[in-house]
Design a protein around this motif. Structure first.
Motif, short mmCIF file in Angstrom:
data_model
loop_
_atom_site.label_atom_id
_atom_site.label_comp_id
_atom_site.label_asym_id
_atom_site.label_seq_id
_atom_site.Cartn_x
_atom_site.Cartn_y
_atom_site.Cartn_z
N TYR A 224 17.22 39.24 68.60
CA TYR A 224 16.36 39.55 67.46
C TYR A 224 15.44 40.70 67.78
O TYR A 224 14.90 40.79 68.88
CB TYR A 224 15.51 38.34 67.07
CG TYR A 224 16.34 37.16 66.66
CD1 TYR A 224 16.89 37.10 65.39
CD2 TYR A 224 16.56 36.10 67.53
CE1 TYR A 224 17.65 36.01 64.99
CE2 TYR A 224 17.32 35.01 67.14
CZ TYR A 224 17.86 34.98 65.88
OH TYR A 224 18.61 33.92 65.50
N PHE A 225 15.23 41.59 66.82
CA PHE A 225 14.26 42.67 66.93
C PHE A 225 12.96 42.13 66.35
O PHE A 225 12.87 41.85 65.15
CB PHE A 225 14.76 43.90 66.17
CG PHE A 225 13.89 45.10 66.33
CD1 PHE A 225 13.61 45.62 67.57
CD2 PHE A 225 13.34 45.71 65.21
CE1 PHE A 225 12.80 46.73 67.71
CE2 PHE A 225 12.54 46.82 65.33
CZ PHE A 225 12.26 47.34 66.59
N GLN B 45 9.19 39.52 62.29
CA GLN B 45 7.82 39.39 61.77
C GLN B 45 7.75 39.82 60.31
O GLN B 45 7.06 39.20 59.50
CB GLN B 45 6.85 40.19 62.61
CG GLN B 45 6.60 39.60 63.97
CD GLN B 45 5.70 40.46 64.84
OE1 GLN B 45 5.36 41.59 64.47
NE2 GLN B 45 5.33 39.94 65.99
N HIS B 46 8.44 40.90 59.96
CA HIS B 46 8.48 41.36 58.57
C HIS B 46 9.13 40.31 57.67
O HIS B 46 8.63 40.03 56.57
CB HIS B 46 9.25 42.68 58.47
CG HIS B 46 9.37 43.18 57.07
ND1 HIS B 46 10.44 42.85 56.27
CD2 HIS B 46 8.55 43.96 56.32
CE1 HIS B 46 10.27 43.41 55.08
NE2 HIS B 46 9.14 44.09 55.09
N ASN B 47 10.24 39.72 58.13
CA ASN B 47 10.90 38.67 57.34
C ASN B 47 10.01 37.45 57.17
O ASN B 47 9.96 36.86 56.09
CB ASN B 47 12.21 38.27 58.01
CG ASN B 47 13.23 39.38 58.01
OD1 ASN B 47 13.15 40.31 57.23
ND2 ASN B 47 14.20 39.28 58.90
N THR B 48 9.29 37.08 58.22
CA THR B 48 8.39 35.94 58.15
C THR B 48 7.24 36.21 57.18
O THR B 48 6.84 35.33 56.41
CB THR B 48 7.85 35.59 59.55
OG1 THR B 48 8.96 35.37 60.42
CG2 THR B 48 6.98 34.36 59.52
N LEU B 49 6.71 37.43 57.20
CA LEU B 49 5.64 37.79 56.27
C LEU B 49 6.14 37.78 54.83
O LEU B 49 5.46 37.27 53.93
CB LEU B 49 5.08 39.17 56.62
CG LEU B 49 3.98 39.70 55.71
CD1 LEU B 49 2.74 38.82 55.81
CD2 LEU B 49 3.65 41.13 56.06
N LYS C 240 14.39 33.26 63.77
CA LYS C 240 14.75 32.72 65.08
C LYS C 240 15.18 31.26 65.01
O LYS C 240 16.15 30.86 65.63
CB LYS C 240 13.59 32.87 66.06
CG LYS C 240 13.38 34.29 66.50
CD LYS C 240 12.29 34.38 67.53
CE LYS C 240 12.12 35.81 67.98
NZ LYS C 240 11.03 35.94 68.93
N SER C 241 14.43 30.43 64.30
CA SER C 241 14.79 29.00 64.25
C SER C 241 15.39 28.63 62.90
O SER C 241 15.31 27.50 62.47
CB SER C 241 13.57 28.13 64.57
OG SER C 241 12.57 28.31 63.61
#
Length: 109
Positions: free
Chosen positions: A10-11, A16-20, A76-77
């Motif tokens: 993972y990059f 982080q962008h996807n999570t936001l 990730k999870s």
């Protein structure tokens, strides 16, 4: 060697962008669902059941449409990031808007 490839799968800025983006989706929909619950006059467990049903629908739509059925590619999870982890924060926002709208519509007539 397989452990080393797992480290670079993972990059991190993209994750982080996807999570936001997912957090924004859940927050905005919780405001909308909370507004609907307050206007409909739901109280007690009915309001929480309304939240859980809408949470399942929104999470299913995110998994099906945005993640194209493969959440492990974007998070990730995988399913826990989409459906499980942000639930408590979203529930707090929902309850805040739900009680505010219920008070505005039914108490201050």
């Amino acid at each position: 060697m397989s452990d080393n490839s797992e480290l670079y799968k993972y990059f991190e800025p993209t994750v982080q962008h996807n999570t936001l983006a997912l957090s924004n989706i859940h927050t905005l929909t919780s405001w909308g669902v909370g507004t609907a619950a307050g206007i409909l006059g739901l109280t007690g467990w009915n309001g929480f059941i309304f939240f859980l049903i809408n949470w399942a629908v929104i999470s299913g739509l995110v998994l099906g449409i945005k993640c194209q059925g493969k959440p492990s590619v974007y998070f990730k999870s995988s399913i826990m990031d989409v459906a499980g982890t942000p639930m408590l924060n979203t529930l707090l926002s929902y309850v805040l808007v739900w009680t505010l709208m219920h008070a505005l519509v039914y108490i201050y007539d």
